[in-house]
Design a protein around this motif. Structure first.
Motif, PDB file in Angstrom:
ATOM      1  N   GLU A  11      51.183  85.748  54.669  1.00 34.14           N
ATOM      2  CA  GLU A  11      51.171  86.038  52.963  1.00 34.14           C
ATOM      3  C   GLU A  11      50.204  85.052  52.272  1.00 34.14           C
ATOM      4  N   GLU A  12      50.596  83.550  52.397  1.00 34.39           N
ATOM      5  CA  GLU A  12      50.059  82.806  51.474  1.00 34.39           C
ATOM      6  C   GLU A  12      48.816  82.491  51.829  1.00 34.39           C
ATOM      7  N   LYS A  13      48.011  82.637  53.272  1.00 32.70           N
ATOM      8  CA  LYS A  13      47.006  82.672  53.591  1.00 32.70           C
ATOM      9  C   LYS A  13      46.005  83.766  52.937  1.00 32.70           C
ATOM     10  N   TRP A  14      46.445  84.926  52.798  1.00 36.37           N
ATOM     11  CA  TRP A  14      45.674  86.016  51.894  1.00 36.37           C
ATOM     12  C   TRP A  14      45.615  85.766  50.646  1.00 36.37           C
ATOM     13  N   VAL A  15      46.719  85.006  49.828  1.00 37.08           N
ATOM     14  CA  VAL A  15      46.426  84.665  48.455  1.00 37.08           C
ATOM     15  C   VAL A  15      45.381  83.811  48.433  1.00 37.08           C
ATOM     16  N   GLU A  16      45.333  82.906  49.026  1.00 38.79           N
ATOM     17  CA  GLU A  16      44.136  81.869  49.031  1.00 38.79           C
ATOM     18  C   GLU A  16      42.702  82.553  49.362  1.00 38.79           C
ATOM     19  N   GLU A  17      42.614  83.392  50.369  1.00 40.86           N
ATOM     20  CA  GLU A  17      41.684  84.111  50.731  1.00 40.86           C
ATOM     21  C   GLU A  17      41.204  84.973  49.610  1.00 40.86           C
ATOM     22  N   MET A 118      54.118  84.944  40.810  1.00 42.57           N
ATOM     23  CA  MET A 118      53.015  85.961  40.733  1.00 42.57           C
ATOM     24  C   MET A 118      52.005  86.158  41.729  1.00 42.57           C
ATOM     25  N   LYS A 119      51.411  84.791  42.081  1.00 42.15           N
ATOM     26  CA  LYS A 119      50.402  84.700  43.290  1.00 42.15           C
ATOM     27  C   LYS A 119      51.110  85.269  44.580  1.00 42.15           C
ATOM     28  N   SER A 120      52.452  84.695  44.807  1.00 39.97           N
ATOM     29  CA  SER A 120      53.165  84.995  46.035  1.00 39.97           C
ATOM     30  C   SER A 120      53.501  86.453  46.105  1.00 39.97           C
ATOM     31  N   LEU A 121      53.596  87.272  45.015  1.00 43.53           N
ATOM     32  CA  LEU A 121      53.820  88.655  45.054  1.00 43.53           C
ATOM     33  C   LEU A 121      52.500  89.392  45.364  1.00 43.53           C
ATOM     34  N   GLY A 122      51.397  88.759  45.217  1.00 40.81           N
ATOM     35  CA  GLY A 122      49.900  89.597  45.511  1.00 40.81           C
ATOM     36  C   GLY A 122      49.565  90.363  44.361  1.00 40.81           C
ATOM     37  N   PHE A 123      49.768  90.165  43.304  1.00 44.04           N
ATOM     38  CA  PHE A 123      49.190  90.775  42.029  1.00 44.04           C
ATOM     39  C   PHE A 123      47.902  90.708  41.932  1.00 44.04           C
ATOM     40  N   SER A 124      47.082  91.555  41.755  1.00 42.70           N
ATOM     41  CA  SER A 124      45.478  91.453  41.904  1.00 42.70           C
ATOM     42  C   SER A 124      44.866  91.367  40.613  1.00 42.70           C
ATOM     43  N   ALA A 653      57.037  89.676  50.727  1.00 42.22           N
ATOM     44  CA  ALA A 653      56.610  89.988  49.395  1.00 42.22           C
ATOM     45  C   ALA A 653      56.551  91.635  49.433  1.00 42.22           C
ATOM     46  N   ASP A 654      55.423  92.135  50.551  1.00 41.64           N
ATOM     47  CA  ASP A 654      55.464  93.434  50.702  1.00 41.64           C
ATOM     48  C   ASP A 654      56.977  94.279  50.726  1.00 41.64           C
ATOM     49  N   ALA A 655      57.914  93.833  51.489  1.00 36.37           N
ATOM     50  CA  ALA A 655      59.089  94.401  51.305  1.00 36.37           C
ATOM     51  C   ALA A 655      59.504  94.662  50.110  1.00 36.37           C
ATOM     52  N   LEU A 656      59.383  93.423  49.341  1.00 29.86           N
ATOM     53  CA  LEU A 656      60.249  93.508  48.008  1.00 29.86           C
ATOM     54  C   LEU A 656      59.357  94.533  47.396  1.00 29.86           C
ATOM     55  N   ARG A 657      58.019  94.516  47.329  1.00 28.93           N
ATOM     56  CA  ARG A 657      57.290  95.404  46.293  1.00 28.93           C
ATOM     57  C   ARG A 657      57.551  96.794  46.711  1.00 28.93           C
ATOM     58  N   ILE A 658      57.581  97.093  48.077  1.00 30.80           N
ATOM     59  CA  ILE A 658      57.867  98.423  48.521  1.00 30.80           C
ATOM     60  C   ILE A 658      59.291  98.775  47.983  1.00 30.80           C
ATOM     61  N   TYR A 659      60.490  97.971  48.261  1.00 34.63           N
ATOM     62  CA  TYR A 659      61.903  98.344  47.875  1.00 34.63           C
ATOM     63  C   TYR A 659      61.696  98.725  46.331  1.00 34.63           C
ATOM     64  N   GLU A 660      60.945  97.915  45.397  1.00 38.75           N
ATOM     65  CA  GLU A 660      61.061  97.915  43.937  1.00 38.75           C
ATOM     66  C   GLU A 660      60.396  99.231  43.593  1.00 38.75           C
ATOM     67  N   MET A 661      59.470  99.689  44.386  1.00 41.13           N
ATOM     68  CA  MET A 661      58.810 101.115  44.075  1.00 41.13           C
ATOM     69  C   MET A 661      59.561 102.102  44.662  1.00 41.13           C
ATOM     70  N   PHE A 662      60.345 102.009  45.368  1.00 42.38           N
ATOM     71  CA  PHE A 662      61.007 102.964  46.234  1.00 42.38           C
ATOM     72  C   PHE A 662      62.349 103.322  45.801  1.00 42.38           C
ATOM     73  N   ALA A 771      51.544  97.569  49.790  1.00 41.33           N
ATOM     74  CA  ALA A 771      51.693  96.197  50.641  1.00 41.33           C
ATOM     75  C   ALA A 771      50.536  95.710  51.086  1.00 41.33           C
ATOM     76  N   PRO A 772      50.087  94.973  49.862  1.00 44.42           N
ATOM     77  CA  PRO A 772      48.627  94.465  50.099  1.00 44.42           C
ATOM     78  C   PRO A 772      48.482  93.233  51.232  1.00 44.42           C
ATOM     79  N   PHE A 773      49.649  92.620  51.438  1.00 42.14           N
ATOM     80  CA  PHE A 773      49.412  91.544  52.536  1.00 42.14           C
ATOM     81  C   PHE A 773      49.467  92.181  53.880  1.00 42.14           C
ATOM     82  N   MET A 774      50.440  92.932  54.369  1.00 46.66           N
ATOM     83  CA  MET A 774      50.530  93.390  55.831  1.00 46.66           C
ATOM     84  C   MET A 774      49.415  94.132  55.854  1.00 46.66           C
TER      85      MET A 774
END
Length: 866
Positions: A11-17, A118-124, A653-662, A771-774
């Motif tokens: 997850e962290e890797k993608w935030v940077e990328e 916020m970054k760790s949650l992958g917000f765009s 973060a993906d599971a948290l995002r999915i859960y809160e949306m679901f 689930a932007p990371f996975m």
RNA sequence: GCCGUGGUGGUGAAAUGGCAUACACGCAGGACUUAAAAUCCUGUGACUUAACAGUCGUGAGGGUUCGACUCCCUCCCGCGGCACCA
């Protein structure tokens, strides 16, 4: 070998990328957007960065907003999705006082925490647009706007009784006082105090604030709350001559049933009462004593007691009478606390037959209760009980020239008649009050005004903006009701620009709402990088190829421009066509605060010809609150707070995002349930394993070998998610993807992979906003795609979805008895009817009887049997 | 009182005129395991029944319809907002 699902590993890797490659950056604004639908300004209500860090409630709001932004981005729209900080105001200052730190030092620390989370949650977000309302480069514009509003006559200073919070030691706006008389921020009891205040004439815009609600795509409830708060009422002010003295009492009413008026009642604060007490108006000594005693008692009551509904009516006779115009009868004038000085004229004509309060009052004081309107069933008898009171409807009686006319028509006719005779004048009143705009606190924008004894109040020149808030040791609120800035001579003392004499600066600051009244405008043109000004350039279109940064052109950045009318216009012109906001997501608690104030500022700016639109937020959606597992509000003192950080650590973060949306529909209040979160985690993990297996065996099947039914299911899922997201139905989007996954897994066991690579990618794409990371990790490292999944084109399903086999329910007399499987070539009425009749269960009910058939092709068949 | 909004399994909920309870949680049983966790499989609205099957069932009552969670009428309850607003 299959890699286990370990979100912390990627997850962290993608935030940077994403940051490095600028995946979410808006480098260009299209000046000439051809289709309006092509731009989407997607905004979440920006947060006040508290020391507690991000709350799971924030996560819900920002994830939903992020899903919408990502959806439109993948659908080829130009998307503006920014984030910033609303850092002025009482909570920040109160926290600073408690921590014994200067808020100026504390705020940046809190922002850093928020941003990291916020970054760790992958917000765009495009972080180039970030700003803080406490930054002098930002608030110089807030101050400049204040000056423009002052110049157009919308701001004035007055000394008046205002709501004052003794705990926060500051004055407040009407909107900040809760119905129970407490401060919405700290919960303390509000007092009334006389303090000089800057006041915003929001009431001047009452009518437009009301009528422009019409075209907004907002939740009904919020629209209704704004309508209520503005509280427009059309009625008439009627002047009553007081017998034998030279004085008139003016009464406001929306329903002038004047043939039924048998008394007048005035508020204890009414001018007439003041004159009686000052003996400017003479009344018999016994009446004087009683009035004095009553007024002392009534004004000593607490605000709350005073406003209690259904308490027994009280009051005393003043000894004075007024003349009822329509029948020239003398009617007594009473003083009572049920009449409020702030409503209408503070005086009311008592029509006890047709108003419940007047009825109660008349009963208590033995005043006549004539009937002038028939009951709903035409009753004309005397009015004795509360049930007899008719407040609207019916037909006029005992009312001379009005007899026989309907209530509504009679009201209109009476008003016409009274205006003709010069007895009254039609008026429109509002519940909305002017907005108290000054706070006696340190942590806010300094008000850019100077007071000279000779020349009065004048704004500071634009060139002196920003008027910086001084960094001081002691900023705690004072006991005197004065701002902490007032004890800093260097800040207070200045020179009058008009006469050159000694003058003093305003020491009050602006309320915490000021910065958020225009921040959505700022996002459209803000860029924190001095050199990166590519946003000011015009471009034909925004293709993904043109997303790269342009560094050759240099234009003065938004933040470095000094405030002036021409620069403001330049900024708006160069902001492209982003404004106004298309999608605004946030809590309902701002219904009559931020949302009303922002609308007001935009309208004022429109009148100044600085904006060409009248409403800031075209579409509003509310997110529901997240309660703790124990169904109470999450709070440190209850020890029931869930931190997003700990959830991310454990589940990703993906599971948290999915859960809160679901967890529930987006706008619904819901309690946190860690058990349920497990389900979302399993969902994410199962997808991970499935795609890992794919590549492990290098086996996508060809399009010919695909499981046709599974492909149909995928197509339906794509359709469902595509239509659900813009309807903010995130929960059903996810449910449909879960359904698809269940089916896919079943297929896997029986007959290989079931899907071609093309279709397997599509499923990942519709999951990507959630689930932007996975999805990115699988997209690039498992499916070996080069470009980010988040810049890929949203999958579409062309044409009709063709199902090979259909299941048709069979009803007999509307009751389900059986079902029928048929191929799509066998859905004609004859075939279906014939096959249905072969079914044993159906036979039992239909056989050997006369029947009628209702058949909805491919949907249902119903046998009607006598 | 007025305005808004909602009422469906043990729980969060889905279905806006066509198979009520999708999806998820929980629970029960089973597989794997020395054991537990994790994972997987099966079941899970109520009642009647050994079973087949049947009856009832979306806050209550009525109506429209071949067919109603969905539309109409009357009422009850929860939540949110406003309120002696004249």
């Amino acid at each position: 070998m299959v890699d286990r699902y370990q979100p912390s590993e990627f997850e962290e890797k993608w935030v940077e990328e994403w940051e490095k490659t600028g995946v979410y950056k808006v480098h260009k604004v299209i000046k000439s957007i051809k289709s309006v639908n092509k731009k989407q300004y997607v905004l979440a209500m920006f947060p006040y960065p508290s020391g507690a860090g991000l709350h799971v409630g924030h996560v819900r709001n920002y994830t939903g907003t992020d899903v919408v932004a990502r959806y439109f981005r993948m659908n080829g729209h130009s998307v503006l999705h920014p984030m910033g900080w609303d850092a002025f105001g009482l909570p920040a200052e109160n926290a600073a006082v408690k921590a014994k730190k200067n808020p100026m030092d504390m705020v940046p620390e809190h922002i850093e925490t928020f941003k990291k989370q916020m970054k760790s949650l992958g917000f765009s977000y495009d972080w180039d647009r970030e700003f803080t309302t406490t930054d002098p480069n930002y608030y110089k514009w807030t101050q400049w706007l204040f000056i423009q509003f002052y110049k157009m006559g919308l701001l004035y200073k007055k000394n008046a009784p205002i709501n004052y919070c003794p705990k926060c030691k500051t004055g407040l706006a009407e909107e900040e006082v809760l119905p129970d008389g407490t401060h919405e921020r700290c919960g303390n009891k509000i007092e009334k105090r006389d303090l000089p205040q800057w006041v915003f004439k929001i009431t001047k815009y009452a009518d437009r604030l009301l009528s422009d609600l019409e075209g907004l795509d907002w939740p009904k409830g919020i629209l209704e709350m704004q309508r209520n708060w503005i509280g427009k009422k059309e009625g008439i002010n009627i002047k009553y001559q007081v017998s034998s003295i030279k004085y008139q009492v003016e009464c406001f009413t929306t329903t002038p049933v004047n043939f039924g008026a048998t008394f007048l009642v005035v508020a204890p604060e009414h001018e007439l009462i003041k004159k009686i007490l000052k003996k400017e108006i003479k009344v018999p000594e016994s009446n004087y004593k009683e009035v004095k005693k009553y007024v002392e008692w009534a004004t000593g009551e607490s605000e709350q007691d005073r406003l209690k509904v259904n308490k027994e009516k009280t009051g005393v006779f003043t000894g004075l009478y007024a003349i009822n115009h329509v029948n020239k009868k003398e009617i007594p004038i009473y003083v009572t606390d049920f009449v409020l000085a702030t409503v209408g004229t503070g005086a009311v004509q008592g029509c006890p037959g047709h108003d419940m309060r007047d009825f109660e009052f008349a009963k208590k004081f033995n005043l006549p209760i004539p009937r002038v309107v028939t009951g709903l069933k035409g009753e004309t008898g005397s009015i004795e009980k509360t049930e007899d009171v008719v407040e609207h409807g019916g037909v006029m009686v005992n009312s001379d020239f009005l007899n026989g006319i309907s209530f509504e028509k009679a009201m209109k006719k009476t008003m016409d008649y009274f205006e003709e005779k010069g007895w009254g004048k039609r008026v429109t009143t509002y519940h909305l009050r002017d907005w108290i705009f000054s706070r006696q606190r340190y942590w806010g924008e300094p008000i850019p005004m100077v007071n000279c004894k000779k020349c009065g109040w004048n704004p500071i020149p634009e060139s002196e903006l920003p008027l910086k808030l001084p960094y001081v040791k002691s900023y705690e609120p004072t006991e005197t009701g004065e701002s902490p800035l007032s004890i800093i001579p260097e800040f207070v003392n200045t020179i009058c620009l008009k006469c050159g004499g000694k003058a003093q600066r305003e020491t009050d600051t602006m309320p915490n709402w000021a910065g958020s009244c225009w921040y959505f405008l700022a996002f459209a043109f803000w860029n924190q990088h001095e050199d990166s000004a590519a946003q000011f350039l015009s471009h034909e279109s925004l293709t993904s190829a043109s997303r790269g940064p342009l560094e050759s052109e240099k234009i003065a950045s938004a933040s470095s421009l000094p405030p002036s009318i021409s620069n403001f216009k330049l900024k708006i012109e160069n902001s492209g066509s982003w404004l106004p906001v298309d999608w605004y997501l946030g809590g309902a608690e701002h219904a009559v605060l931020h949302l009303l104030y922002s609308r007001f500022w935009v309208k004022a700016l429109y009148d100044l010809k600085l904006l060409n639109f009248k409403e800031p937020f075209l579409r509003l959606r509310n997110q529901g609150m997240i309660l703790a597992e124990d169904h109470r509000k999450m709070s440190k003192s209850f020890g029931n707070v869930i931190s997003p950080d700990s959830v991310i650590n454990e589940f990703g973060a993906d599971a948290l995002r999915i859960y809160e949306m679901f967890m529930a529909p987006f706008n619904q209040e819901i309690s946190w349930a860690t058990k349920s979160l497990q389900g979302s985690y399993r969902f994410v993990k199962r997808i991970w394993d499935l795609y890992q297996n794919y590549v492990g065996n290098k086996n996508f099947c060809s399009v010919q070998e695909e499981d046709k039914q599974l492909v149909v299911k995928l197509q339906k899922t794509i359709r469902k998610v595509t239509s659900d997201i813009p309807e903010v139905k995130f929960n059903t989007s996810i449910a449909s993807m879960m359904e698809f996954l269940n089916e896919w897994e079943k297929t896997l066991g029986v007959m290989g992979y079931g899907l071609s690579g093309k279709n397997a990618k599509m499923f990942l794409q519709i999951l990507a906003p959630f689930a932007p990371f996975m999805t990115e990790e699988i997209w690039k490292n498992v499916l070996r795609e080069k470009k980010s999944i988040h810049l890929s084109a949203w999958p579409t399903v062309e044409g009709e979805i063709v199902e090979e086999e259909l299941i048709i329910p069979i009803q007999v007399n509307g009751k389900l008895r059986s079902t029928l499987r048929v191929s799509r070539y066998e859905i004609s009425k004859d075939i279906v009817e014939k096959k249905a009749l072969q079914d044993e269960k159906v036979k039992k009910y239909v056989e050997a009887k006369e029947y009628k058939v209702i058949y909805v092709p491919g949907k249902i068949i119903n046998f009607i049997v006598r």
